[in-house]
Design a protein around this motif. Sequence first.
Motif, PDB file in Angstrom:
ATOM      1  N   SER A 198       0.856  -1.182   0.000  1.00 15.62           N
ATOM      2  CA  SER A 198       0.000   0.000   0.000  1.00 15.62           C
ATOM      3  C   SER A 198       0.894   1.234   0.000  1.00 15.62           C
ATOM      4  CB  SER A 198      -0.926   0.015   1.223  1.00 15.62           C
ATOM      5  OG  SER A 198      -0.169   0.078   2.423  1.00 15.62           O
ATOM      6  N   ASP A 199       0.476   2.241  -0.740  1.00 15.42           N
ATOM      7  CA  ASP A 199       1.260   3.475  -0.752  1.00 15.42           C
ATOM      8  C   ASP A 199       0.370   4.674  -1.069  1.00 15.42           C
ATOM      9  OD1 ASP A 199       1.282   3.815  -3.795  1.00 15.42           O
ATOM     10  OD2 ASP A 199       2.405   1.964  -3.644  1.00 15.42           O
ATOM     11  N   TYR A 200       0.832   5.822  -0.633  1.00 20.13           N
ATOM     12  CA  TYR A 200       0.128   7.072  -0.903  1.00 20.13           C
ATOM     13  C   TYR A 200       1.135   8.136  -1.286  1.00 20.13           C
ATOM     14  CZ  TYR A 200      -2.696  11.256  -0.508  1.00 20.13           C
ATOM     15  OH  TYR A 200      -3.326  12.433  -0.787  1.00 20.13           O
ATOM     16  N   ASP A 201       0.858   8.824  -2.389  1.00 18.15           N
ATOM     17  CA  ASP A 201       1.698   9.921  -2.861  1.00 18.15           C
ATOM     18  C   ASP A 201       0.950  11.222  -2.586  1.00 18.15           C
ATOM     19  OD1 ASP A 201       3.101  11.861  -4.335  1.00 18.15           O
ATOM     20  OD2 ASP A 201       3.820  10.349  -5.746  1.00 18.15           O
ATOM     21  N   ASP A 202       1.467  12.022  -1.646  1.00 17.77           N
ATOM     22  CA  ASP A 202       0.744  13.237  -1.282  1.00 17.77           C
ATOM     23  C   ASP A 202       0.987  14.386  -2.252  1.00 17.77           C
ATOM     24  OD1 ASP A 202       3.284  14.083  -0.538  1.00 17.77           O
ATOM     25  OD2 ASP A 202       2.943  13.714   1.579  1.00 17.77           O
ATOM     26  N   SER A 210       0.640  13.700  -5.816  1.00 25.68           N
ATOM     27  CA  SER A 210      -0.388  13.412  -6.827  1.00 25.68           C
ATOM     28  C   SER A 210      -1.731  13.059  -6.193  1.00 25.68           C
ATOM     29  CB  SER A 210       0.070  12.252  -7.712  1.00 25.68           C
ATOM     30  OG  SER A 210       0.279  11.078  -6.942  1.00 25.68           O
ATOM     31  N   HIS A 211      -1.774  12.914  -4.845  1.00 20.19           N
ATOM     32  CA  HIS A 211      -3.004  12.579  -4.103  1.00 20.19           C
ATOM     33  C   HIS A 211      -3.562  11.230  -4.546  1.00 20.19           C
ATOM     34  CE1 HIS A 211      -2.606  16.795  -3.200  1.00 20.19           C
ATOM     35  NE2 HIS A 211      -2.849  17.123  -4.447  1.00 20.19           N
ATOM     36  N   VAL A 212      -2.682  10.261  -4.797  1.00 17.71           N
ATOM     37  CA  VAL A 212      -3.092   8.938  -5.260  1.00 17.71           C
ATOM     38  C   VAL A 212      -2.737   7.891  -4.206  1.00 17.71           C
ATOM     39  CG1 VAL A 212      -2.727   7.155  -7.004  1.00 17.71           C
ATOM     40  CG2 VAL A 212      -2.860   9.546  -7.696  1.00 17.71           C
ATOM     41  N   PHE A 213      -3.725   7.039  -3.890  1.00 13.92           N
ATOM     42  CA  PHE A 213      -3.524   5.921  -2.975  1.00 13.92           C
ATOM     43  C   PHE A 213      -3.602   4.627  -3.765  1.00 13.92           C
ATOM     44  CE2 PHE A 213      -5.346   2.531  -0.345  1.00 13.92           C
ATOM     45  CZ  PHE A 213      -4.415   2.499   0.701  1.00 13.92           C
ATOM     46  N   ASN A 214      -2.641   3.715  -3.539  1.00 19.88           N
ATOM     47  CA  ASN A 214      -2.628   2.415  -4.209  1.00 19.88           C
ATOM     48  C   ASN A 214      -2.581   1.313  -3.162  1.00 19.88           C
ATOM     49  OD1 ASN A 214      -2.227   2.719  -7.305  1.00 19.88           O
ATOM     50  ND2 ASN A 214      -0.823   4.210  -6.423  1.00 19.88           N
ATOM     51  N   TRP A 215      -3.316   0.222  -3.433  1.00 13.20           N
ATOM     52  CA  TRP A 215      -3.249  -0.958  -2.592  1.00 13.20           C
ATOM     53  C   TRP A 215      -3.361  -2.171  -3.495  1.00 13.20           C
ATOM     54  CZ3 TRP A 215      -6.465  -5.150  -1.642  1.00 13.20           C
ATOM     55  CH2 TRP A 215      -6.157  -5.923  -0.523  1.00 13.20           C
ATOM     56  N   SER A 241      -7.871   8.296  -6.133  1.00  9.71           N
ATOM     57  CA  SER A 241      -7.396   9.668  -6.047  1.00  9.71           C
ATOM     58  C   SER A 241      -8.583  10.553  -5.708  1.00  9.71           C
ATOM     59  CB  SER A 241      -6.747  10.102  -7.369  1.00  9.71           C
ATOM     60  OG  SER A 241      -7.732  10.226  -8.383  1.00  9.71           O
ATOM     61  N   ARG A 242      -8.367  11.850  -5.725  1.00  7.87           N
ATOM     62  CA  ARG A 242      -9.460  12.781  -5.418  1.00  7.87           C
ATOM     63  C   ARG A 242     -10.532  12.768  -6.503  1.00  7.87           C
ATOM     64  NH1 ARG A 242      -6.326  18.151  -3.025  1.00  7.87           N
ATOM     65  NH2 ARG A 242      -5.410  17.106  -1.194  1.00  7.87           N
ATOM     66  N   ASP A 243     -10.158  12.340  -7.708  1.00  6.77           N
ATOM     67  CA  ASP A 243     -11.086  12.398  -8.835  1.00  6.77           C
ATOM     68  C   ASP A 243     -11.600  11.043  -9.279  1.00  6.77           C
ATOM     69  OD1 ASP A 243     -10.684  15.211  -9.054  1.00  6.77           O
ATOM     70  OD2 ASP A 243      -8.793  14.819 -10.070  1.00  6.77           O
ATOM     71  N   SER A 271     -13.394  -5.479 -12.541  1.00  2.00           N
ATOM     72  CA  SER A 271     -12.860  -4.137 -12.324  1.00  2.00           C
ATOM     73  C   SER A 271     -13.984  -3.189 -11.921  1.00  2.00           C
ATOM     74  CB  SER A 271     -12.169  -3.618 -13.592  1.00  2.00           C
ATOM     75  OG  SER A 271     -13.097  -3.481 -14.650  1.00  2.00           O
ATOM     76  N   LEU A 272     -13.617  -2.212 -11.122  1.00  2.00           N
ATOM     77  CA  LEU A 272     -14.561  -1.197 -10.649  1.00  2.00           C
ATOM     78  C   LEU A 272     -13.908   0.157 -10.833  1.00  2.00           C
ATOM     79  CD1 LEU A 272     -17.048  -0.200  -8.959  1.00  2.00           C
ATOM     80  CD2 LEU A 272     -15.632  -0.573  -6.944  1.00  2.00           C
ATOM     81  N   ALA A 273     -14.629   1.087 -11.464  1.00  2.00           N
ATOM     82  CA  ALA A 273     -14.109   2.438 -11.660  1.00  2.00           C
ATOM     83  C   ALA A 273     -15.139   3.434 -11.157  1.00  2.00           C
ATOM     84  CB  ALA A 273     -13.803   2.694 -13.131  1.00  2.00           C
ATOM     85  N   MET A 274     -14.680   4.446 -10.420  1.00  3.33           N
ATOM     86  CA  MET A 274     -15.601   5.436  -9.881  1.00  3.33           C
ATOM     87  C   MET A 274     -14.982   6.812 -10.041  1.00  3.33           C
ATOM     88  SD  MET A 274     -17.160   5.770  -6.026  1.00  3.33           S
ATOM     89  CE  MET A 274     -15.547   6.032  -5.304  1.00  3.33           C
ATOM     90  N   THR A 275     -15.769   7.751 -10.533  1.00  3.76           N
ATOM     91  CA  THR A 275     -15.340   9.139 -10.603  1.00  3.76           C
ATOM     92  C   THR A 275     -16.255   9.956  -9.717  1.00  3.76           C
ATOM     93  OG1 THR A 275     -16.769   9.734 -12.470  1.00  3.76           O
ATOM     94  CG2 THR A 275     -14.618   8.770 -13.002  1.00  3.76           C
ATOM     95  N   ALA A 276     -16.061  11.247  -9.742  1.00  2.18           N
ATOM     96  CA  ALA A 276     -16.929  12.118  -8.942  1.00  2.18           C
ATOM     97  C   ALA A 276     -18.362  12.073  -9.458  1.00  2.18           C
ATOM     98  CB  ALA A 276     -16.397  13.544  -8.980  1.00  2.18           C
ATOM     99  N   GLN A 277     -18.535  11.636 -10.741  1.00  5.66           N
ATOM    100  CA  GLN A 277     -19.867  11.631 -11.346  1.00  5.66           C
ATOM    101  C   GLN A 277     -20.489  10.246 -11.409  1.00  5.66           C
ATOM    102  OE1 GLN A 277     -17.166  13.167 -13.054  1.00  5.66           O
ATOM    103  NE2 GLN A 277     -17.700  15.089 -12.055  1.00  5.66           N
ATOM    104  N   ASN A 278     -19.700   9.161 -11.371  1.00  9.52           N
ATOM    105  CA  ASN A 278     -20.292   7.841 -11.549  1.00  9.52           C
ATOM    106  C   ASN A 278     -19.486   6.752 -10.864  1.00  9.52           C
ATOM    107  OD1 ASN A 278     -18.385   6.350 -13.459  1.00  9.52           O
ATOM    108  ND2 ASN A 278     -18.698   8.255 -14.587  1.00  9.52           N
ATOM    109  N   LEU A 279     -20.113   5.596 -10.742  1.00  7.86           N
ATOM    110  CA  LEU A 279     -19.485   4.393 -10.213  1.00  7.86           C
ATOM    111  C   LEU A 279     -19.700   3.297 -11.236  1.00  7.86           C
ATOM    112  CD1 LEU A 279     -18.252   2.746  -7.854  1.00  7.86           C
ATOM    113  CD2 LEU A 279     -20.589   2.373  -7.047  1.00  7.86           C
ATOM    114  N   GLU A 280     -18.618   2.629 -11.644  1.00  5.36           N
ATOM    115  CA  GLU A 280     -18.699   1.613 -12.684  1.00  5.36           C
ATOM    116  C   GLU A 280     -18.082   0.314 -12.188  1.00  5.36           C
ATOM    117  OE1 GLU A 280     -17.151   0.848 -17.285  1.00  5.36           O
ATOM    118  OE2 GLU A 280     -16.761   2.760 -16.263  1.00  5.36           O
ATOM    119  N   LEU A 281     -18.806  -0.798 -12.386  1.00  7.88           N
ATOM    120  CA  LEU A 281     -18.335  -2.125 -12.004  1.00  7.88           C
ATOM    121  C   LEU A 281     -18.404  -3.026 -13.226  1.00  7.88           C
ATOM    122  CD1 LEU A 281     -17.516  -4.261  -9.871  1.00  7.88           C
ATOM    123  CD2 LEU A 281     -19.969  -4.634  -9.482  1.00  7.88           C
TER     124      LEU A 281
END
Length: 203
Positions: free
Chosen positions: A129-133, A135-140, A150-152, A162-172
């Motif tokens: 697990s890691d976080y880059d402050d 780029s504001h990205v968290f990986n696990w 990330s924030r976006d 796979s699951l993808a989620m943005t500020a506007q939607n959630l995709e699985l």
Amino acid sequence: MFDALLRMQLAPIVERLAEMETQFEDLYRRAESFCRIGVCQEVDAASNTCKVSHGELLTPAIRFFNPSAGAQTETRIPSVGEQCLVLNYGGGEGGAQSVALFGLHSDRFPPVSTVATLTRRRHQDGTQSDYDDASHVFNWSNGPTVFKGSRDRVDVSIGATSLAMTAQNLELKVGAVGMVLDASGVHFSGPVVDHLGRVISPR
């Protein structure tokens, strides 16, 4: 006669200087053994103790530091071969009053991050697990299971799922079958939509 008188007068001073020399040698020895770099040789996880070699000496079973040990507590068992700092607060030779501070990198256990903004933790089985402050990205990641956020945007994958989620939607998605959740509703893709054994979509 004068020499004898002089020696008699100086005798207490010479004796005191000899005592001070012995004391200074003892203090020097204690200071030299107060803080040493060592290598973990044995670990007893049940008692949270370890044995550390430093030079030709081996400490008895001594306690080791953890990230925290209060109302909020975290335990991390050190590895054999891991480098540490031995703090001999008793100043003795045997290390009976010593503690080990782990976290020193070595050739055997090099750092997993050399980027100033990246904090990373890697476990023995490869889970990371890691976080880059910056780029504001968290990986696990754990084998085929991967989470990236990330924030976006958030991306999750478990093998072919796979699951993808943005500020506007959630995709699985699982292969070609998927579901999108957004402000306008729930959208399914794929040949069949089944609810409790009832197919509610045309084949």
